[in-house]
Enzyme design. Structure first.
Site, PDB file in Angstrom:
ATOM      1  N   LYS A  47       0.837  -1.203   0.000  1.00  0.00           N
ATOM      2  CA  LYS A  47       0.000   0.000   0.000  1.00  0.00           C
ATOM      3  C   LYS A  47       0.879   1.263   0.000  1.00  0.00           C
ATOM      4  CE  LYS A  47      -3.713  -2.666   1.999  1.00  0.00           C
ATOM      5  NZ  LYS A  47      -4.384  -3.177   3.192  1.00  0.00           N
ATOM      6  N   GLN A  91      -4.901  -1.867   9.401  1.00  0.00           N
ATOM      7  CA  GLN A  91      -4.684  -3.199   8.832  1.00  0.00           C
ATOM      8  C   GLN A  91      -5.274  -4.258   9.761  1.00  0.00           C
ATOM      9  OE1 GLN A  91      -3.276  -3.743   5.729  1.00  0.00           O
ATOM     10  NE2 GLN A  91      -3.884  -5.857   6.021  1.00  0.00           N
ATOM     11  N   ASP A 114     -11.132   2.698   4.009  1.00  0.00           N
ATOM     12  CA  ASP A 114     -11.414   1.264   3.882  1.00  0.00           C
ATOM     13  C   ASP A 114     -12.923   1.000   3.865  1.00  0.00           C
ATOM     14  OD1 ASP A 114      -9.686  -0.763   3.422  1.00  0.00           O
ATOM     15  OD2 ASP A 114      -8.989  -0.956   5.488  1.00  0.00           O
TER      16      ASP A 114
END
Ligand code: NAD
Length: 275
Positions: A47, A91, A114
């Site tokens: 990322k 994450q 997200d």
């Protein structure tokens, strides 16, 4: 036909880089990783690399695995307040002692690139999405790039997680598909899957989807990432299923790169909203 997510994502990243350049903005993404799980570390590295490529600044917050929910909440609160940060990527998974829901709920909706915050999931369900989860959104973009029609199609999804299955169903509903969600308690899964014009598997079991489960001519999207004999494979028995499907994503090089490209797009979108 192989649905080449790597090539499509590269094309999208190039386009995004141009858009960011023209915008005069310098979007910034913060990643938060807890512990040192090698797979999570690899995803976060990928990322950051994508950020660098398109002109998004990135910072990485690393928290040791023996932390507490409160400590992670403090880090999130700091990132929420930081006006230089446009997107926050937490994450997952978090270690067992952490209250994952509380942490997800703490991310500011406007920075939730997200799309896992209940507000963003709710907006998606109501047909008015702000940030959609990257994997299912990436799949929609991949299908669109190949001009695979979704409206009216029978879409069967295996897996009902909040990062893939559920938001996938919402995105497909919003795009006028007819949806079935299957899961571990589904009766006669093969029969359900054989109805699919578009079959999406997010189960997390190597070679779980075999040709008998696929209607001839179906489009097969493989979200799974599994290790098999030291190799990375999806949920789909690719070599056998590609003989039955009309189009299929490979693993690696299918859904994965589309997920990362979508994260970059969401981060730029967050920056444009904050500017
Ligand atoms: P998860 O473990 O949260 O969910 C798995 C789902 O599979 C559950 O809903 C469960 O009900 C269902 N399931 C389990 N056994 C089943 C069975 N026998 N029949 C039918 N359904 C069954 O997983 P997740 O987070 O949704 O991830 C799924 C897979 O996708 C994993 O391999 C993960 O690594 C991968 N993944 C890939 C990406 C990507 O960008 N490519 C992103 C997210 C997840």
């Amino acid at each position: 036909m192989i649905l080449d997510g790597k090539t499509v994502s590269e094309k999208r990243l190039e386009l995004l880089k141009e858009e960011i350049g023209e915008s005069g903005l310098y979007p910034r993404l913060a990643t938060v990783i807890v512990g040192n799980d090698p797979a999570s570390q690899m995803y976060v590295r990928m990322k950051h690399r994508a950020c660098e490529r398109v002109g998004i600044g990135s910072i990485g917050i690393e928290i040791p695995s023996d932390t507490t929910t409160e400590k992670i909440l403090e880090s999130i609160a700091k990132l929420n307040r930081d006006t230089d940060i446009n997107g926050i990527l937490l994450q997952l998974p978090l270690p067992g002692q952490i209250d994952t829901d509380r942490v997800i709920n703490a991310v500011k909706t406007e920075k939730d690139v997200d799309g896992f915050h209940p507000t963003n999931l709710g907006l998606l369900m109501s047909g008015k999405p702000l940030f959609s989860p990257c994997t299912p959104k990436g799949i929609m973009n991949l299908l669109a790039d190949y001009r695979i029609p979704v409206a009216g199609a029978r879409v069967v999804i295996a897996g009902r997680s909040i990062d893939v299955g559920r938001p996938m169903a919402a995105l497909m509903t919003n795009a006028d598909a007819t949806i079935t969600i299957c899961h571990s308690r589904t009766r006669d899964l093969p029969a359900e899957l054989r109805n699919a014009d578009i079959l999406i598997s997010a189960v997390g079991k190597a070679h779980f989807i075999t040709p008998e489960m696929v209607k001839p001519g179906a489009v097969v999207i493989d979200v799974g990432i599994n290790q098999l004999n030291g190799k990375l494979v999806g949920d789909v028995d690719f070599d056998a299923v590609k003989e039955v499907a009309s189009a299929i994503t490979p693993v690696p090089g299918g859904v994965g790169p589309m997920t990362i490209a979508t994260l970059m797009e969401n981060t730029f979108f967050a920056a444009t909203r904050m500017s």
